[in-house]
Design an enzyme around this catalytic site. Sequence first.
Site, PDB file in Angstrom:
ATOM      1  N   HIS A  34      -6.492 -26.982 -58.261  1.00 48.59           N
ATOM      2  CA  HIS A  34      -5.696 -27.613 -58.849  1.00 48.59           C
ATOM      3  C   HIS A  34      -5.245 -28.751 -58.018  1.00 48.59           C
ATOM      4  O   HIS A  34      -5.917 -29.367 -59.084  1.00 48.59           O
ATOM      5  CB  HIS A  34      -4.724 -27.089 -59.750  1.00 48.59           C
TER       6      HIS A  34
ATOM      7  N   GLU B 284     -12.327 -16.792 -68.886  1.00 52.34           N
ATOM      8  CA  GLU B 284     -11.480 -17.314 -67.255  1.00 52.34           C
ATOM      9  C   GLU B 284     -11.883 -15.607 -66.674  1.00 52.34           C
ATOM     10  O   GLU B 284     -12.136 -15.513 -65.265  1.00 52.34           O
ATOM     11  CB  GLU B 284     -10.676 -17.623 -67.215  1.00 52.34           C
TER      12      GLU B 284
ATOM     13  N   ASP C 117     -11.664 -20.021 -62.831  1.00 52.78           N
ATOM     14  CA  ASP C 117     -11.337 -18.506 -62.868  1.00 52.78           C
ATOM     15  C   ASP C 117     -11.864 -17.815 -63.020  1.00 52.78           C
ATOM     16  O   ASP C 117     -12.136 -16.203 -62.377  1.00 52.78           O
ATOM     17  CB  ASP C 117     -10.343 -18.303 -63.520  1.00 52.78           C
TER      18      ASP C 117
ATOM     19  N   CYS D 151     -15.648 -25.566 -69.447  1.00 57.10           N
ATOM     20  CA  CYS D 151     -14.821 -26.906 -68.921  1.00 57.10           C
ATOM     21  C   CYS D 151     -14.241 -26.797 -67.333  1.00 57.10           C
ATOM     22  O   CYS D 151     -13.202 -27.389 -66.641  1.00 57.10           O
ATOM     23  CB  CYS D 151     -13.410 -26.850 -69.854  1.00 57.10           C
TER      24      CYS D 151
END
Length: 823
Positions: free
Chosen positions: A449, A686, A710, A757
């Site tokens: 992240h 995910e 993910d 995304c």
Amino acid sequence: MVGIVIVSHSFRLAEGVAELAREMGGPDVRLETAGGLDLPEHPVGTDAVMVMNAIERAWSPDGVLVLMDLGSAVLSAEMAMEMLGGQREGVLLCEAPLVEGAVAAAVTAKLGRPLESVAAEARGGLGGKIAHLGVTTPDAPTGATDREGEAVTLQVTVRNPHGLHARPAARFIQTASGFEASVQVRDLTNARGPADAASLNAVAMLGVTEGHTIEIAARGPGAVDAIAALEALAQRDFDDVPDLPAPDASTEVAGSVSAAEGGALTGAPASPGVAFGPARRPRPVELKVPPRVATDPASEASALDVALGAARLDIEEQRAHVARVAGAPAAEIFDAHLLFLRDDALVGAARRRIQADHATAAESWRDAVEETAAAWDGLEDGYQRARATDLRSVGAQVLAHILGQQQPQLELHEPGILLAADLTPADTARFDTARVHGIVTVHGGPTSHAAVLARSLGIPAVVGVGAGLDRVEEGEPLAIDGSAGAVWIRPTEKLAGRLRDDQAAAAARSASARAGAALPARTVDGVPIEVAANIGRPEEAAAALERGADGVGLFRTEFLFMGRDQMPTEEEQTEAYARAADALDGRPLLLRTLDAGADKPIPYLHQASEENPFLGVRGIRLGLERPELLATQLRAILRAAEGRRLRVMFPMIATRSELRRARAILDEARADVGTRASVEVGVMIEVPAAALTAASLAQDADFFSVGTNDLTQYTLAVDRGNERVASLTDALHPGVLRLIEVTVSGAASLGRWVGVCGEIAADPTATPLLIGLGVSELSMSVPAIASVKEAVRATSLADSRALAGRALLCGDAPEVRALLEDG
Ligand code: PEP
Ligand code: MG
């Protein structure tokens, strides 16, 4: 009856000793054990909290005798004493031998003898054996003698590239403390010392660098053994960790400069762009110590002890986390941090100030840390000097506990390239982008992240460079290429010039792409593709629109929850969501519900620590475990939806029942708010199970958004934050592509749309492939929008379908990439 605690690195050893002692002393002896660690993968070790709990269980008004095996068992027991604070009265750490001592202690305790007698018996536990076998002294090591209290000495030449810096010094101290001996060390080359081997600061302050000869002197009954152990340690170069292998950047570069040129350090490309600047390590924001008169030295001393105990728990947790993610050697630096917490140069100095100057715990600690750190600043070796940052950050952790404040945030005091071991998303989001020209980290993968955030902020970044980064000195000039994953220390003028040329060419390309960014993106055969932005804060929505976004395809709402002490209220959330939607001027805003956990911890949620947090309570699992958290957020979203175009989606869905439960909470929230505002409801894909059951999930969802970060992690079994497997983290693996295809076909059966995304959406080379798989929306960090729109306009649906068909037949991601390059 005196209680007895057995502390050992091994669970089985502790239990075995207890069994033997009970056998001799009787079953009712108060005997407790603290053996090993509660970590299935690392069962050997000691834990201060376990020791403290064992002492509490063994508690008796007659006192508690604690017997330990070696090294960190002693450190953990001492720490447990600190944590016990005022309750440690009557607890005695005893240097007696573990097995014989425990047996003698159990027998004596059973007789109801006082603590001193039990301890004395334990100390004499070896008497019987010595009398039986006669005294045998092992051969002294090279040049050593052990006569009548004389020092046993040893000279060694230090071969470690940075001498006795924090990590090897920590090993030295841990080893020396495992014996009944007082150990001192002198640097014969620079004639410094002697320093007490119990103090990391004192040993480091000797300034021992590569090639220096040191003399170690030990005194006391365990001197010979201590010297033998230290000699063996020196032969192993103080167990210093070799630099972690950097991930293979294969000198694959976007520009003209190869990562192999000029001896660059290589890591994973995390955020594109070239940056230049001096190396800067962030420091904790200085905490203000309020002026206060200390009325009671005892309560100040105990406030310091409690804070030291709490900081120790924090560091042990960090150590365990890094060990899990990056392996045990990478976590060893935390041993040095733990030693700071019991170092006499710091703790002793602070305590003396409390007593002598009647200073508060906070003032005493702050001054002791600053004085010691200033001494580190004065060391000759740049690498050793840089460790002052570690000391200051540990110091700040303790200070925050004393003051009862939030853990201090990191800050870059001067502009430059930020170097860090690892960054949390919260750290990255907080940095002042005017000062941070680039980011380089020791750990972390390209879809961690922190990397994702660097991309959205447009800051060039290289992650997972390995321990080689520790060698970079504060202020050294650096150049980094975030597309190549390369970091040059003191780049030559020629190399810098070529990097600047690459930078100018990239800027020209992006300027031309930006010219057409505001227009909608359609393929050459007229298929519209929604190109949207990933954002983390409402303020980013306006910038997204300005850079050509057709809307927001992922608002990571967890960033609203970070960097604060408590949850944002329903009103605060409503205001933030409404503000982001208003900035989009009628374009859609897609809000993902809170996705906390794993590498996005939110301290005030107090999530239990988990062995595998990426497989634990994260995403929707947390929302379902704490429905009020999710309900509050959904009410805020529904309130903001009045008169605005909002979509909502749930992260980490693995089963249809989770989706149904989340939707039920949404329905209740709708009833509570009393709104009829229409909100599209989607699912993040995910988890492979969700992709494979998309046709079923589609019955309860209006759309899907594939989170390839993910999905790749869970499909390929690669931790996205672990630099050692970073080269496997590629969403173009045909296994991941197949799951996108299955998702699209499941969605199509009920006419649902599918977006992507994850970070792959920002890669223009992957655009034709994703379109060919049937994806109709791509959402990405803002800087990538213009070039992805350009890529859409260069794609024909018919060609891209054929391309996707070929990619699905490839064997791995590099094969797919080769296919994309060939067109
Ligand atoms: C993803 O997993 O791809 C995603 C977009 O979510 P995040 O990166 O926030 O986990
Ligand atoms: Mg995700």
